[in-house]
Write a protein that holds these residues in place. Structure first.
Motif, PDB file in Angstrom:
ATOM      1  N   PHE A 120      69.988  61.785  62.654  1.00  0.00           N
ATOM      2  CA  PHE A 120      69.481  62.596  63.758  1.00  0.00           C
ATOM      3  C   PHE A 120      68.791  61.771  64.833  1.00  0.00           C
ATOM      4  CE2 PHE A 120      66.226  62.294  60.470  1.00  0.00           C
ATOM      5  CZ  PHE A 120      65.131  61.862  61.192  1.00  0.00           C
ATOM      6  N   ALA A 121      68.696  60.443  64.676  1.00  0.00           N
ATOM      7  CA  ALA A 121      67.887  59.631  65.583  1.00  0.00           C
ATOM      8  C   ALA A 121      68.387  59.725  67.024  1.00  0.00           C
ATOM      9  CB  ALA A 121      67.874  58.179  65.112  1.00  0.00           C
ATOM     10  N   HIS A 122      69.631  59.363  67.268  1.00  0.00           N
ATOM     11  CA  HIS A 122      70.150  59.412  68.642  1.00  0.00           C
ATOM     12  C   HIS A 122      70.145  60.833  69.205  1.00  0.00           C
ATOM     13  CE1 HIS A 122      71.266  55.428  70.037  1.00  0.00           C
ATOM     14  NE2 HIS A 122      71.664  55.126  68.814  1.00  0.00           N
ATOM     15  N   PRO A 123      70.591  61.841  68.447  1.00  0.00           N
ATOM     16  CA  PRO A 123      70.479  63.201  68.993  1.00  0.00           C
ATOM     17  C   PRO A 123      69.039  63.590  69.335  1.00  0.00           C
ATOM     18  CG  PRO A 123      72.014  63.191  67.170  1.00  0.00           C
ATOM     19  CD  PRO A 123      71.395  61.830  67.208  1.00  0.00           C
ATOM     20  N   LEU A 124      68.082  63.163  68.519  1.00  0.00           N
ATOM     21  CA  LEU A 124      66.686  63.502  68.785  1.00  0.00           C
ATOM     22  C   LEU A 124      66.215  62.897  70.102  1.00  0.00           C
ATOM     23  CD1 LEU A 124      63.982  64.715  67.922  1.00  0.00           C
ATOM     24  CD2 LEU A 124      63.544  62.627  66.606  1.00  0.00           C
ATOM     25  N   PHE A 125      66.567  61.640  70.354  1.00  0.00           N
ATOM     26  CA  PHE A 125      66.162  60.999  71.611  1.00  0.00           C
ATOM     27  C   PHE A 125      66.724  61.761  72.810  1.00  0.00           C
ATOM     28  CE2 PHE A 125      66.706  56.896  68.974  1.00  0.00           C
ATOM     29  CZ  PHE A 125      65.513  57.138  68.314  1.00  0.00           C
ATOM     30  N   THR A 126      68.029  61.974  72.788  1.00  0.00           N
ATOM     31  CA  THR A 126      68.701  62.531  73.961  1.00  0.00           C
ATOM     32  C   THR A 126      68.394  64.008  74.153  1.00  0.00           C
ATOM     33  OG1 THR A 126      70.467  60.949  73.452  1.00  0.00           O
ATOM     34  CG2 THR A 126      70.932  62.553  75.158  1.00  0.00           C
ATOM     35  N   VAL A 127      68.047  64.707  73.068  1.00  0.00           N
ATOM     36  CA  VAL A 127      67.672  66.112  73.191  1.00  0.00           C
ATOM     37  C   VAL A 127      66.461  66.273  74.105  1.00  0.00           C
ATOM     38  CG1 VAL A 127      66.491  67.911  71.860  1.00  0.00           C
ATOM     39  CG2 VAL A 127      68.724  67.098  71.144  1.00  0.00           C
ATOM     40  N   LEU A 128      65.569  65.280  74.142  1.00  0.00           N
ATOM     41  CA  LEU A 128      64.424  65.353  75.050  1.00  0.00           C
ATOM     42  C   LEU A 128      64.890  65.398  76.503  1.00  0.00           C
ATOM     43  CD1 LEU A 128      62.031  62.794  73.311  1.00  0.00           C
ATOM     44  CD2 LEU A 128      62.004  65.288  73.157  1.00  0.00           C
ATOM     45  N   THR A 129      65.918  64.615  76.814  1.00  0.00           N
ATOM     46  CA  THR A 129      66.511  64.691  78.151  1.00  0.00           C
ATOM     47  C   THR A 129      67.119  66.063  78.389  1.00  0.00           C
ATOM     48  OG1 THR A 129      67.011  62.327  78.054  1.00  0.00           O
ATOM     49  CG2 THR A 129      68.153  63.619  79.729  1.00  0.00           C
ATOM     50  N   GLY A 130      67.821  66.584  77.378  1.00  0.00           N
ATOM     51  CA  GLY A 130      68.430  67.909  77.503  1.00  0.00           C
ATOM     52  C   GLY A 130      67.405  69.003  77.717  1.00  0.00           C
ATOM     53  N   ILE A 131      66.246  68.893  77.065  1.00  0.00           N
ATOM     54  CA  ILE A 131      65.195  69.887  77.265  1.00  0.00           C
ATOM     55  C   ILE A 131      64.707  69.849  78.709  1.00  0.00           C
ATOM     56  CG2 ILE A 131      62.828  70.486  76.636  1.00  0.00           C
ATOM     57  CD1 ILE A 131      63.482  69.617  73.788  1.00  0.00           C
ATOM     58  N   GLY A 132      64.557  68.640  79.257  1.00  0.00           N
ATOM     59  CA  GLY A 132      64.155  68.525  80.655  1.00  0.00           C
ATOM     60  C   GLY A 132      65.142  69.207  81.587  1.00  0.00           C
ATOM     61  N   ALA A 163      76.354  57.961  68.681  1.00  0.00           N
ATOM     62  CA  ALA A 163      75.967  57.432  67.371  1.00  0.00           C
ATOM     63  C   ALA A 163      77.189  57.177  66.501  1.00  0.00           C
ATOM     64  CB  ALA A 163      75.018  58.409  66.686  1.00  0.00           C
ATOM     65  N   PHE A 164      78.217  57.993  66.644  1.00  0.00           N
ATOM     66  CA  PHE A 164      79.448  57.804  65.876  1.00  0.00           C
ATOM     67  C   PHE A 164      80.074  56.443  66.184  1.00  0.00           C
ATOM     68  CE2 PHE A 164      84.160  58.413  66.181  1.00  0.00           C
ATOM     69  CZ  PHE A 164      84.420  58.352  64.816  1.00  0.00           C
ATOM     70  N   THR A 165      80.225  56.131  67.459  1.00  0.00           N
ATOM     71  CA  THR A 165      80.805  54.839  67.834  1.00  0.00           C
ATOM     72  C   THR A 165      79.893  53.691  67.432  1.00  0.00           C
ATOM     73  OG1 THR A 165      81.966  55.852  69.701  1.00  0.00           O
ATOM     74  CG2 THR A 165      81.662  53.470  69.767  1.00  0.00           C
ATOM     75  N   GLU A 166      78.594  53.841  67.641  1.00  0.00           N
ATOM     76  CA  GLU A 166      77.651  52.782  67.280  1.00  0.00           C
ATOM     77  C   GLU A 166      77.649  52.535  65.778  1.00  0.00           C
ATOM     78  OE1 GLU A 166      73.449  51.812  69.182  1.00  0.00           O
ATOM     79  OE2 GLU A 166      73.264  53.295  67.575  1.00  0.00           O
ATOM     80  N   ASN A 167      77.749  53.603  64.990  1.00  0.00           N
ATOM     81  CA  ASN A 167      77.786  53.441  63.543  1.00  0.00           C
ATOM     82  C   ASN A 167      79.052  52.730  63.085  1.00  0.00           C
ATOM     83  OD1 ASN A 167      75.304  54.598  63.077  1.00  0.00           O
ATOM     84  ND2 ASN A 167      76.116  56.650  62.708  1.00  0.00           N
ATOM     85  N   ILE A 168      80.173  52.992  63.770  1.00  0.00           N
ATOM     86  CA  ILE A 168      81.404  52.253  63.429  1.00  0.00           C
ATOM     87  C   ILE A 168      81.171  50.757  63.598  1.00  0.00           C
ATOM     88  CG2 ILE A 168      83.793  51.826  64.104  1.00  0.00           C
ATOM     89  CD1 ILE A 168      84.012  54.734  64.933  1.00  0.00           C
ATOM     90  N   LEU A 169      80.528  50.389  64.708  1.00  0.00           N
ATOM     91  CA  LEU A 169      80.272  48.974  64.981  1.00  0.00           C
ATOM     92  C   LEU A 169      79.339  48.370  63.936  1.00  0.00           C
ATOM     93  CD1 LEU A 169      80.549  46.526  66.847  1.00  0.00           C
ATOM     94  CD2 LEU A 169      78.650  47.450  68.200  1.00  0.00           C
TER      95      LEU A 169
END
Length: 397
Positions: free
Chosen positions: A180-192, A140-146
């Protein structure tokens, strides 16, 4: 390779936003990063993971995953536009279908690599949440820069200034409303992956399917979020208030509940090592309380030699926590073949640091729970021996 990816990303973003846009985007995009990193580090305080894993995860998200996403998304969108002769439809399809698949897969690769090659550091749901969240924070940091740099360039052309500018609107939506959007998405993968880490090694189907289910959920939520702008003039706010915020609250509750469960596991598993003489009687209570842990580190810093002493106690706390989790997995038949070797390593390290850590933890146990002062003396009722190796010692030869 990550450094090379970072240089390529830097060149691509600078070509699209210009030097000024790059600097402005960087300055604005970095603002939520410390807060997100601090939140994930707080969650990871029960059994802190090595810094090298966290640095790798952030660098992968900011460099490798971002580079994969930029190249793959651009290629796919252009190919769809050429094949369908509908640029507007290609952009919508790219945002709602292509981008979620590419971006979540690229971010999930970091979690997979840590899961496979740092397996000793990846023991449960919290580890999956932390690695996934920090990877997504870097992305998200890199995407926000763009996005912010592009918005700044548009304002330079149109003369937009202040609150009415595109930069201000982009900053509000991406940094203020939904960091929190991108962390929220990827956290679902992390929970798996975290649930898979808790599974027994013989449960091969579960260890494969659970991460895939988490990844599919992450892609679906990401696609729903990206498609919110197509749901009408208020679609974005409806999805944000009715779906994203409740989902964020639910995942946050799950992460905190898991953290508290880990502390209960520490309090439940370590008394066995008290009976064996490896730990003092008050240590399971102190190690199962974050407040008592903090008090022990403060006590060591003020009475045993400053910051190095506090770091020694922190290391002792981490080893004891790892020992509790190892024993918990062993009792459930989920420990690896190196259970005995790993247990011995942790016990040896605990014994090496006991002189400084044990008094600090016993003090913290008494101070935080008003325990009787004679606990520090390890009364005979607990069977705590004075000898360096207790009567019950499975490793004695």
């Amino acid at each position: 390779m990550l450094a090379l990816s970072g240089l390529v990303i830097l060149a691509l973003v600078r070509r699209q936003t210009g030097t000024e846009g790059l600097l402005v985007g960087f300055g604005l995009a970095v603002l939520p990063v410390p807060w997100l990193m601090a939140a994930f580090r707080w969650l990871d305080r029960v059994e802190p993971g090595p810094w090298r894993n966290l640095v790798f995860a952030f660098a992968w998200g900011a460099c490798a995953a971002a580079l994969i996403a930029i190249v793959a998304n651009s290629f796919a969108t252009k190919w769809i536009a050429t094949a369908t002769a509908d640029p507007a439809g290609a952009d919508t399809l790219g945002a709602t279908v292509i981008a979620p698949i590419v971006e979540e897969s690229a971010k999930a690769a970091a979690v997979l690599l840590v899961f496979l090659f740092r397996r000793r550091d990846f023991t449960g749901i919290v580890d999956g949440v932390v690695i996934a969240g920090i990877t997504a924070t870097g992305f998200a940091f890199t995407e926000n820069i763009l996005y912010l740099g592009t918005a700044f360039g548009a304002d330079q052309v149109t003369g937009g200034r202040g609150i009415a500018s595109v930069t201000a609107a982009t900053f509000f939506v991406r940094v203020v409303m939904s960091p929190f959007a991108h962390p929220l998405f990827t956290v679902l993968t992390g929970i798996g992956f975290g649930i898979a880490a808790l599974s027994a090694q013989r449960q091969h189907a579960r260890r494969v399917l659970l991460p895939l289910c988490g990844l599919l959920l992450a892609m679906g939520m990401h696609a729903f979020w990206n498609g919110s702008s197509t749901f009408g003039p208020y679609g974005f706010f409806a999805v944000y208030g009715g779906f994203m915020v409740p989902a964020f609250a639910l995942v946050t509750w799950l992460a905190i509940w898991t953290r508290q469960r880990e502390l209960r596991t520490v309090r439940a598993e370590l008394p066995a090592y008290v009976l064996a003489g490896w730990l003092g009687p008050g240590e399971p209570f102190a190690l199962g309380s974050m407040r008592a842990r903090r008090m022990a580190r403060e006590y060591a810093r003020h009475h045993f030699g400053g910051r190095p002493a506090a770091q020694t106690v922190a290391r002792y706390e981490a080893c004891a926590t790892s020992l509790a989790f190892l024993r918990h997995r062993g009792r459930r038949g989920r420990a690896g073949a190196d259970f005995v070797v790993r247990e011995r390593e942790l016990l040896t390290e605990l014994w090496a640091h006991r002189a400084m850590a044990r008094p600090a933890l016993e003090y913290a146990a008494r101070a935080s729970a008003q325990m009787p002062l004679h606990w520090a003396a390890a009364p005979p009722a607990y069977g705590y021996p004075a000898a360096p190796f207790p009567a019950y010692n499975p490793y004695r030869t």
